[in-house]
Write an enzyme that holds these catalytic residues in place. Sequence first.
Site, PDB file in Angstrom:
ATOM      1  N   SER A 137       0.649  -1.389  -0.049  1.00  0.00           N
ATOM      2  CA  SER A 137       0.020  -0.138  -0.107  1.00  0.00           C
ATOM      3  C   SER A 137       0.961   1.301  -0.034  1.00  0.00           C
ATOM      4  O   SER A 137       2.184   1.499   0.386  1.00  0.00           O
ATOM      5  CB  SER A 137      -0.873   0.089   1.282  1.00  0.00           C
ATOM      6  OG  SER A 137      -0.513   0.777   2.492  1.00  0.00           O
ATOM      7  N   TYR A 150       0.908   1.421  11.866  1.00  0.00           N
ATOM      8  CA  TYR A 150       0.655   0.822  10.470  1.00  0.00           C
ATOM      9  C   TYR A 150       1.513   1.317   9.328  1.00  0.00           C
ATOM     10  O   TYR A 150       2.111   0.377   8.537  1.00  0.00           O
ATOM     11  CB  TYR A 150      -0.786   1.333  10.186  1.00  0.00           C
ATOM     12  CG  TYR A 150      -1.253   0.742   8.874  1.00  0.00           C
ATOM     13  CD1 TYR A 150      -1.620  -0.985   8.723  1.00  0.00           C
ATOM     14  CD2 TYR A 150      -1.376   1.371   7.765  1.00  0.00           C
ATOM     15  CE1 TYR A 150      -1.981  -1.200   7.648  1.00  0.00           C
ATOM     16  CE2 TYR A 150      -1.834   0.799   6.452  1.00  0.00           C
ATOM     17  CZ  TYR A 150      -2.027  -0.643   6.445  1.00  0.00           C
ATOM     18  OH  TYR A 150      -2.442  -1.168   5.140  1.00  0.00           O
TER      19      TYR A 150
END
Length: 233
Positions: A137, A150
């Site tokens: 991502s 994250y």
Amino acid sequence: MNFVKDKVCFITGASGGIGKATALQLLELGAKVFDMSRTRQLSDEVSNENLRSYKGDVSVEADVIAAFQACINAFGTVDVLLNNAGLGVLTTDLSTTDLDTYEQMISVNMRGVFLCNREALKVMKPKKEGHIVTVISMAGQRTNPNAPIYCASKFGARGLSSGLADQAVKLGIKVTDVNPGPVDSDYWGDRQVPREKFLKVEQVAHVILFVLNQPAEVMIREINFDNIKFLAG
């Protein structure tokens, strides 16, 4: 051309989201799919002779080793590894974030990728071919004040994958990072975000299939993409 037909594809987290969408597209193209998921299994929903599932946690070494052995027992080898399983938790105030939250994300998003990469390499190195794809991502490239841990886990996974690519390419093994922007998936829960501007899981799966469905001599090292509506603001 269909370069994925009859390939054995080991996918983590294929019971939903991007993993499920990719698995279904691979099955349509004649690939063999092995799904390792922690909760529900794709084989409970889909009946296909080219699909097998295994219940396990990518952050647990014994589970990963057993899953790869089960894949080899079922299909004889592993041609493709898709590291798709991931965990994201908001940490909007780092001063109140507990250690367990940190360790859970690092365990799944980094430790899990390492463990699966290691087991896949054991199969791919002797035959001097294979493809390892990791869904990282854009959070592995741009930080987010609402999710610093994250992002850290994704930055780490990207570094691991990049270093592996330098090693593996000399063995004939391809390594690719797939970096989508925000994706309309269960990740968001009931948060108020503009999901209509996010990528759909099927669109991400199309990109993964594009990466996999390249001639043997073509290696895409990294691919970044977003929904144009999201980029436009």
